[in-house]
Design a protein around this motif. Structure first.
Motif, short mmCIF file in Angstrom:
data_model
loop_
_atom_site.label_atom_id
_atom_site.label_comp_id
_atom_site.label_asym_id
_atom_site.label_seq_id
_atom_site.Cartn_x
_atom_site.Cartn_y
_atom_site.Cartn_z
N TRP A 246 0.83 -1.22 0.00
CA TRP A 246 0.00 0.00 0.00
C TRP A 246 0.86 1.26 0.00
O TRP A 246 0.40 2.34 0.33
N ASN A 247 2.14 1.09 -0.35
CA ASN A 247 3.10 2.20 -0.45
C ASN A 247 3.34 2.96 0.85
O ASN A 247 3.64 4.14 0.84
N THR A 248 3.20 2.26 1.96
CA THR A 248 3.59 2.85 3.25
C THR A 248 5.01 2.38 3.58
O THR A 248 5.41 1.29 3.18
N ARG A 249 5.75 3.22 4.30
CA ARG A 249 7.10 2.82 4.71
C ARG A 249 6.97 1.77 5.80
O ARG A 249 6.12 1.86 6.68
N ILE A 268 5.40 2.10 9.25
CA ILE A 268 5.96 3.27 9.94
C ILE A 268 5.10 4.50 9.67
O ILE A 268 4.57 5.11 10.57
N ASP A 269 5.00 4.89 8.40
CA ASP A 269 4.18 6.05 8.02
C ASP A 269 3.94 6.04 6.52
O ASP A 269 4.38 5.12 5.82
N GLY A 270 3.29 7.07 6.03
CA GLY A 270 2.94 7.12 4.60
C GLY A 270 3.86 8.00 3.78
O GLY A 270 3.56 8.30 2.63
N LEU A 271 4.99 8.41 4.35
CA LEU A 271 5.92 9.27 3.60
C LEU A 271 6.64 8.45 2.53
O LEU A 271 6.71 7.23 2.60
N SER A 272 7.22 9.18 1.57
CA SER A 272 7.79 8.46 0.42
C SER A 272 9.31 8.28 0.49
O SER A 272 9.87 7.46 -0.23
N GLY A 273 10.00 9.04 1.33
CA GLY A 273 11.48 8.98 1.36
C GLY A 273 11.99 7.64 1.86
O GLY A 273 11.34 6.94 2.63
#
Length: 482
Positions: A246-249, A268-273
């Motif tokens: 789901w493209n979450t880190r 962890i979170d939904g950020l992309s880095g």
């Protein structure tokens, strides 16, 4: 029982001595300012630190370069500060040798790996001559990693999907690991360097026997796209950072002997880095730093459930491009510092030291947070390791501060020009000088070498004459004694 039920609001994890660890940014005068940090988008740290020097990859017009600043020399950097600038392409990774604190390795888009010897006190002028230039990859080299216990073994991973093992005692590659089908994203060793874990763009996580190149375990990660992998010391476990479906880190914990399923994974979170993992085997703490954000989360790793225990988060508004980590013997034990990052803030041209500190009231040495740790003495030579010997790191105590027991000297091999054959493939095919400058440098270097050899020869002639005279004297004296 009644009181126990009333206190059920308490967190369910065991009490930890690291639960109050906090991050402290160095004062402005202890930061490094005016550093032309590279704008390259390659997913590396571009920074390497040891107790003497801080090295940072810089923006440069032609070829690739990095600067080396003595750690004690904080403040604003002069705009004409000397650089290490021998590469013909952008520098993609730099790593200090763990045992020789003046030796640093670099790799570049010019497909070479180079070994540099930094003079005591740092550079006074630009350095263009490497101690060793290592050619073997057919495409750019994105990653380098020193072996954790052997003094002269270096691993490099290129965009030709190959990992080369370099024996720096002879200055040549001795093994090619050829099991990856795409770009290698990260490499990590276990404590004694007998196992190598890699993450790869082909979505496979691998545990490899580094001498033979044999893949011992392999996982195809469909639900957890692996980006980075790190061995958790000698716990026989691996930790990976990556992205969920789901493209979450996400992070995942693995058993090194069974990669069929992760032991546990956690969003962890939904950020992309990209998430960079750092593990401290002495405190069993895991740090997660996001590229492009300013946060560093930290956890405690345990052998029982929940395995990964969240502790705290260091927050900062300035985004980090990469992070260097100070080795244990460079930390301030009097301040109860257990980890130190050097954070690259590209837009400000700034490098900020961030100390992770365990709050303690006492001023005495805190033995419980500073166990014996891997020191600066190699456990074995390159040839010993290649012959099949494994040894744990030579440990040192941080109690008396840092005192190097012996002054090791890095000896670069004198290399003859010849073909380099690994696994039946000639890797060199005699690399010629690429530019007129390189040709001139080679000419002057050869002239200098001829002059040195003539002097050596003359010195030996004089010594031979002296010995002949001494021999004649002995012959003349001996009959009288008889």
């Amino acid at each position: 029982m009644e009181t126990g039920q009333k206190m059920s609001w308490r967190p369910t994890y065991r009490s930890s001595k690291f639960r109050n660890v906090y991050g402290k940014v160095a004062n402005r005068e202890h930061c490094y300012d005016g550093v032309p940090i590279t704008k390259n988008v390659h997913d590396n740290h571009f920074c390497a630190v040891n107790s003497k020097f801080l090295a940072v990859v810089t923006e440069s017009a032609g070829g690739g370069s990095f600067i080396v600043i003595p750690v004690s020399q904080s403040g604003r950097l002069d705009s004409h500060y000397p650089k290490v600038c021998g590469h013909q392409g952008n520098v993609l990774d730099i790593k200090w040798n763990p045992f020789f604190e003046n030796i640093i390795a670099s790799c570049s888009e010019d497909s070479s790996v180079r070994i540099w010897e930094i003079p005591e006190g740092g550079l006074r002028r630009n350095m263009t001559e490497a101690v060793l230039e290592l050619y073997g990859h057919s495409r750019r080299v994105g990653l380098i990693e020193w072996h954790p216990t052997s003094s002269g073994i270096l691993f490099s991973a290129g965009y030709d999907y190959k990992i080369l093992t370099w024996n720096l005692e002879i200055g040549e590659p001795v093994k090619m690991i050829d099991c990856h089908t795409d770009v290698i994203l990260s490499m990590s060793f276990n404590t004694d360097g007998s196992l190598l874990a890699t993450s790869c763009k082909d979505r496979q996580l691998r545990v490899i026997e580094p001498r033979s190149g044999r893949v011992l375990q392999q996982a195809s990660c469909k639900n957890h796209r692996v980006n980075r992998v790190v061995f958790l010391g000698n716990t026989k476990r691996l930790l990976t950072t990556g992205v969920s479906r789901w493209n979450t880190r996400q992070i995942a914990l693995w058993d090194q002997e069974d990669l069929s399923m992760p032991i546990v994974d956690e969003d962890i979170d939904g950020l992309s880095g990209l998430l960079f993992p750092f593990y401290d085997a002495d405190t069993h703490m895991l740090y997660l730093a996001g590229k492009g954000d300013g946060n560093i989360r930290y956890y405690e790793i345990t052998t029982e459930k929940p395995y990964i225990q969240y502790l705290m988060e260091f927050r900062s508004p300035a985004p980090q491009k990469g992070l260097g980590v100070m080795p244990k013997h460079g930390l301030d034990v009097a301040a109860c510092e257990v980890f130190r990052f050097y954070k690259l803030v590209t837009l400000k041209g700034l490098i900020e030291p961030i100390s992770m500190i365990v709050p303690r009231r006492s001023d005495t040495y805190q033995e419980d947070i500073y166990p014996m740790t891997a020191g600066t003495e190699p456990a074995l030579s390159a040839s010993e390791w290649l012959s099949g010997i494994n040894r744990d790191p030579v440990l040192m105590s941080l109690k008396e501060g840092y005192h190097r027991p012996n002054q090791l000297v890095f000896k670069a091999p004198v290399k003859e020009k010849k073909s380099v054959v690994v696994n039946g493939i000639d890797l060199l095919e005699n690399v010629p000088p690429r530019t007129e400058n390189e040709l001139l440098r080679m000419f002057f270097r050869q002239q200098e070498e001829l002059r040195r050899l003539k002097e050596e020869l003359n010195g030996k002639d004089v010594r031979i004459r002296q010995l002949e005279l001494e021999l004649n004297n002995l012959k003349n004296v001996s009959p009288n004694n008889v």
